[in-house]
Design an enzyme around this catalytic site. Structure first.
Site, PDB file in Angstrom:
ATOM      1  N   HIS A 106      20.844  33.046  22.629  1.00  0.00           N
ATOM      2  CA  HIS A 106      21.853  34.096  22.485  1.00  0.00           C
ATOM      3  C   HIS A 106      23.209  33.529  22.915  1.00  0.00           C
ATOM      4  CE1 HIS A 106      19.040  37.670  22.202  1.00  0.00           C
ATOM      5  NE2 HIS A 106      18.225  36.800  22.762  1.00  0.00           N
TER       6      HIS A 106
ATOM      7  N   HIS B 199      15.268  31.309  20.432  1.00  0.00           N
ATOM      8  CA  HIS B 199      16.620  31.526  19.931  1.00  0.00           C
ATOM      9  C   HIS B 199      17.545  31.590  21.124  1.00  0.00           C
ATOM     10  CE1 HIS B 199      14.395  35.249  20.453  1.00  0.00           C
ATOM     11  NE2 HIS B 199      15.519  35.797  20.873  1.00  0.00           N
TER      12      HIS B 199
ATOM     13  N   ASN C  86      15.649  34.299  26.406  1.00  0.00           N
ATOM     14  CA  ASN C  86      14.676  35.194  27.032  1.00  0.00           C
ATOM     15  C   ASN C  86      13.285  34.600  26.844  1.00  0.00           C
ATOM     16  OD1 ASN C  86      16.455  37.261  27.893  1.00  0.00           O
ATOM     17  ND2 ASN C  86      16.595  37.998  25.786  1.00  0.00           N
TER      18      ASN C  86
ATOM     19  N   VAL D  91      11.208  38.460  20.006  1.00  0.00           N
ATOM     20  CA  VAL D  91      10.920  37.607  18.853  1.00  0.00           C
ATOM     21  C   VAL D  91      10.398  36.275  19.389  1.00  0.00           C
ATOM     22  CG1 VAL D  91      11.827  36.447  16.817  1.00  0.00           C
ATOM     23  CG2 VAL D  91      12.694  38.728  17.444  1.00  0.00           C
TER      24      VAL D  91
ATOM     25  N   ASP E 294      23.518  38.801  15.688  1.00  0.00           N
ATOM     26  CA  ASP E 294      22.436  39.666  16.142  1.00  0.00           C
ATOM     27  C   ASP E 294      22.595  41.043  15.498  1.00  0.00           C
ATOM     28  OD1 ASP E 294      20.397  39.573  18.855  1.00  0.00           O
ATOM     29  OD2 ASP E 294      20.833  41.518  17.946  1.00  0.00           O
ATOM     30  N   ILE E 295      21.473  41.602  15.037  1.00  0.00           N
ATOM     31  CA  ILE E 295      21.499  42.895  14.350  1.00  0.00           C
ATOM     32  C   ILE E 295      21.826  44.037  15.323  1.00  0.00           C
ATOM     33  CG2 ILE E 295      19.069  43.574  14.649  1.00  0.00           C
ATOM     34  CD1 ILE E 295      19.003  44.203  11.639  1.00  0.00           C
TER      35      ILE E 295
END
Ligand code: AMP
Length: 113
Positions: A103, A101, A88, A97, A31-32
Site C-alpha cells: 500500500h 501488495h 498487511n 487479499v 485502491d478501490i
C-alpha cells in the site's frame, strides 16, 4: 490457494481496473476503497500469498516493489510531503487479499489512519 486472486483477475483483464504502472514483474492500481487521497497498490505479477511466504529468491522483487512505490510517490508529488508504505499480513493486520501488495498511502496527513 490455487484460485486466482483479485489482482490476477485484474492482470488478466477479467476484472476491470486502470493499471497505472506496469513492467515485467510488477503492476500498480488505485485502491478501490482509498483511505487517503493517494492510495495505490504495488503488486508483484507473481502470486505470493503473504509476506510469510517470501523466499530469499524474492528479495529483488520486493526491493523493486519499494522502488516502484518511491517512483510513483515522486511522480504524484507526495515524496516530500510524505507517505506510508504498508504490507498487511494475516488476520490481525486484516489482510483481505492473499497476494502480497504494497500500500502506498499519502496526499494528506495520516495521523488518524
Ligand atoms: P489488504 O487488506 O492489505 O489485503 O488490502 C487489500 C486491498 O485491496 C484493500 O485496500 C481493497 O480496497 C483493495 N481491493 C480489493 N479489490 C480491489 C479491486 N478490484 N481494485 C482495486 N483495489 C481492490
Amino acid at each position: 490457494m490455487n484460485s486466482k486472486s483479485v489482482f490476477e483477475l485484474i492482470l488478466s483483464g477479467e476484472i476491470e481496473s486502470e493499471v497505472i504502472y506496469e513492467d515485467n514483474d510488477i503492476f500498480a492500481i488505485n485502491d478501490i476503497n482509498p483511505v487517503a487521497r493517494v492510495h495505490i497498490l504495488v503488486i508483484p505479477k507473481k502470486k505470493i500469498a503473504t509476506i510469510n511466504n517470501l523466499n530469499d529468491s524474492d528479495v529483488d522483487l520486493v526491493g523493486k516493489m519499494i522502488m516502484v512505490a518511491k517512483q510513483l510517490a515522486y511522480e504524484l508529488g507526495i515524496d516530500n510531503t510524505g507517505y506510508r508504505l504498508l504490507f498487511n499480513t494475516n488476520d490481525d493486520a486484516m489482510q483481505t487479499v492473499f497476494h502480497i501488495h504494497l500500500h502506498l498511502i499519502g496526499g494528506q496527513k495520516l495521523k488518524d489512519i
